[in-house]
Design an enzyme around this catalytic site. Sequence first.
Site, PDB file in Angstrom:
ATOM      1  N   LYS A   1      12.041  21.766 -20.678  1.00  0.00           N
ATOM      2  CA  LYS A   1      11.343  22.680 -19.763  1.00  0.00           C
ATOM      3  C   LYS A   1      10.010  23.145 -20.327  1.00  0.00           C
ATOM      4  O   LYS A   1       9.055  23.359 -19.581  1.00  0.00           O
ATOM      5  CB  LYS A   1      12.220  23.897 -19.438  1.00  0.00           C
ATOM      6  CG  LYS A   1      13.354  23.573 -18.481  1.00  0.00           C
ATOM      7  CD  LYS A   1      13.904  24.829 -17.842  1.00  0.00           C
ATOM      8  CE  LYS A   1      14.952  24.490 -16.794  1.00  0.00           C
ATOM      9  NZ  LYS A   1      15.668  25.647 -16.302  1.00  0.00           N
TER      10      LYS A   1
ATOM     11  N   LYS B   1      17.415  13.821 -13.867  1.00  0.00           N
ATOM     12  CA  LYS B   1      18.367  14.699 -13.176  1.00  0.00           C
ATOM     13  C   LYS B   1      17.815  15.134 -11.811  1.00  0.00           C
ATOM     14  O   LYS B   1      16.615  15.388 -11.700  1.00  0.00           O
ATOM     15  CB  LYS B   1      18.541  15.921 -14.090  1.00  0.00           C
ATOM     16  CG  LYS B   1      19.737  16.758 -13.830  1.00  0.00           C
ATOM     17  CD  LYS B   1      19.809  17.895 -14.840  1.00  0.00           C
ATOM     18  CE  LYS B   1      18.766  18.950 -14.604  1.00  0.00           C
ATOM     19  NZ  LYS B   1      18.923  20.184 -15.338  1.00  0.00           N
TER      20      LYS B   1
ATOM     21  N   LYS C   1      15.659  21.165  -8.866  1.00  0.00           N
ATOM     22  CA  LYS C   1      14.964  22.031  -7.900  1.00  0.00           C
ATOM     23  C   LYS C   1      13.465  21.959  -8.083  1.00  0.00           C
ATOM     24  O   LYS C   1      12.696  22.170  -7.152  1.00  0.00           O
ATOM     25  CB  LYS C   1      15.349  23.498  -8.139  1.00  0.00           C
ATOM     26  CG  LYS C   1      16.802  23.820  -7.986  1.00  0.00           C
ATOM     27  CD  LYS C   1      17.044  25.243  -8.526  1.00  0.00           C
ATOM     28  CE  LYS C   1      18.509  25.524  -8.716  1.00  0.00           C
ATOM     29  NZ  LYS C   1      18.787  26.684  -9.550  1.00  0.00           N
TER      30      LYS C   1
HETATM   31  P1  TYM Z   1      21.078  26.186 -12.610  1.00  0.00           P
HETATM   32  O1  TYM Z   1      20.701  27.274 -11.675  1.00  0.00           O
HETATM   33  O2  TYM Z   1      20.016  25.304 -13.137  1.00  0.00           O
HETATM   34  O3  TYM Z   1      22.139  25.246 -11.922  1.00  0.00           O
HETATM   35  C1  TYM Z   1      23.311  25.759 -11.290  1.00  0.00           C
HETATM   36  C2  TYM Z   1      24.486  24.837 -11.556  1.00  0.00           C
HETATM   37  O4  TYM Z   1      24.197  23.541 -11.022  1.00  0.00           O
HETATM   38  C3  TYM Z   1      24.404  22.549 -12.036  1.00  0.00           C
HETATM   39  N1  TYM Z   1      23.432  21.460 -11.835  1.00  0.00           N
HETATM   40  C4  TYM Z   1      23.774  20.172 -11.709  1.00  0.00           C
HETATM   41  N2  TYM Z   1      24.966  19.561 -11.738  1.00  0.00           N
HETATM   42  C5  TYM Z   1      24.963  18.214 -11.575  1.00  0.00           C
HETATM   43  N3  TYM Z   1      23.841  17.474 -11.368  1.00  0.00           N
HETATM   44  C6  TYM Z   1      22.627  18.048 -11.330  1.00  0.00           C
HETATM   45  N4  TYM Z   1      21.537  17.324 -11.106  1.00  0.00           N
HETATM   46  C7  TYM Z   1      22.553  19.461 -11.508  1.00  0.00           C
HETATM   47  N5  TYM Z   1      21.529  20.356 -11.513  1.00  0.00           N
HETATM   48  C8  TYM Z   1      22.092  21.567 -11.728  1.00  0.00           C
HETATM   49  C9  TYM Z   1      24.176  23.281 -13.352  1.00  0.00           C
HETATM   50  O5  TYM Z   1      24.822  22.641 -14.412  1.00  0.00           O
HETATM   51  C10 TYM Z   1      24.759  24.647 -13.052  1.00  0.00           C
HETATM   52  O6  TYM Z   1      26.153  24.653 -13.277  1.00  0.00           O
HETATM   53  N6  TYM Z   1      21.777  28.529 -16.968  1.00  0.00           N
HETATM   54  C11 TYM Z   1      22.387  28.203 -15.707  1.00  0.00           C
HETATM   55  C12 TYM Z   1      22.818  29.423 -14.923  1.00  0.00           C
HETATM   56  C13 TYM Z   1      23.654  30.408 -15.673  1.00  0.00           C
HETATM   57  C14 TYM Z   1      25.026  30.287 -15.986  1.00  0.00           C
HETATM   58  C15 TYM Z   1      25.364  31.504 -16.639  1.00  0.00           C
HETATM   59  C16 TYM Z   1      25.963  29.297 -15.788  1.00  0.00           C
HETATM   60  C17 TYM Z   1      23.228  31.610 -16.135  1.00  0.00           C
HETATM   61  N7  TYM Z   1      24.280  32.285 -16.713  1.00  0.00           N
HETATM   62  C18 TYM Z   1      26.658  31.719 -17.114  1.00  0.00           C
HETATM   63  C19 TYM Z   1      27.249  29.524 -16.250  1.00  0.00           C
HETATM   64  C20 TYM Z   1      27.593  30.726 -16.900  1.00  0.00           C
HETATM   65  C21 TYM Z   1      21.381  27.445 -14.852  1.00  0.00           C
HETATM   66  O7  TYM Z   1      20.205  27.539 -15.053  1.00  0.00           O
HETATM   67  O8  TYM Z   1      21.937  26.774 -13.797  1.00  0.00           O
END
Ligand code: TYM
Length: 333
Positions: free
Chosen positions: A114, A198, A201
């Site tokens: 990132k 991947k 967003k």
């Molecule tokens: P975030 O917002 O980027 O993504 C949310 C969830 O979607 C999953 N994900 C994917 N899974 C499969 N293929 C993809 N291309 C893909 N893109 C995203 C992510 O793995 C995630 O589960 N840091 C985390 C948010 C967070 C969190 C937490 C998660 C903050 N605190 C505590 C678990 C527990 C994040 O940025 O997810």
Amino acid sequence: MKKKIFSGVQPTGNLHLGNYLGAIKNFVDLNNDIQNECIFCVVDLHAITVSQNPKDLKSNIHETVATFVASGIDPKKSIIFNQSQVSAHSEAAWILSCVARMGWLNRMTQFKEKAGKDKEKASIGLYSYPVLMAADILLYDSTHVPVGDDQKQHLELCRDIAQKFNNDYKIENFFIVPEPLIKKEFSRIMSLKDGLKKMSKSEVSDLSRINLTDDKDQIINKIKKAKTDTLPLPSKIEELDKRPEAKNLIGIYSSLMNNTLQKTIDEFAGKNFSEFKEKLSEIVVNEINPISLKIKELLDDKVFLEKILKDGYEKANEIASKKIKKIHEIVGF
Ligand code: TYM
């Protein structure tokens, strides 16, 4: 014993099929099992680790809540809340950042990706973001954390932080060391334009992902334009290793049909992509279109969405306040 489930999603807009198949679909299954206590957090503190337009952030928070509910999470069964409203998250993140080691954070590949080439210009928040994630999880004594494959390393860090805190302060099991729940297959959905990247967003091209708010025609068009190769569909799984785009599309199909890869391959071996894409479009539309329509309906009812967040805040705040109070006592505040 009841499982305590915690997970979070950033309200940064464009929630997509990767978020759905990697995480949100699992949230729904976990929410439906009465053995589980589930907490799903809209992580806006994480969102501001990169610059956000305040107006968009507010509407993306609503959209994330609407997506949870439209996908099938029941706010009466699960707690849905907004991270920034529960101040214990920021407080615990600071305390845990005094436990986490620079060396551990330096290994985080997501920061490297990132931040890109110019790390000096990345925010400190982007660097320490996994510590905030650990705070989220540990405040609720979470036992299981459902996420996509890209969050695996952050969960390992969370486990290390929990163990180090327990050891440093000599309180066994104060923080529960959580287990990741990552699907074995298809836990990483790739871009429709590049099978090695991947689905994300933040990717500039909207054609690279299927958004959960896309309508039927958009979905069909994106699948039609999805990158493939010139060969017919393979008959052996091993062939997919050299064909990332084919692997991704077959993976998406299998995941939505709850099939193994092998079963999908047996169904389509030797067929051409246009036939496969037609079938794929049909099942993606069947799954996503009702969600997209429901999201739009819910977004017209801001009072309902705010009520979910208010109820969620009250429940989450009660749990987190108790835990942070104990943390204060332990560290000597
Ligand atoms: P975030 O917002 O980027 O993504 C949310 C969830 O979607 C999953 N994900 C994917 N899974 C499969 N293929 C993809 N291309 C893909 N893109 C995203 C992510 O793995 C995630 O589960 N840091 C985390 C948010 C967070 C969190 C937490 C998660 C903050 N605190 C505590 C678990 C527990 C994040 O940025 O997810």
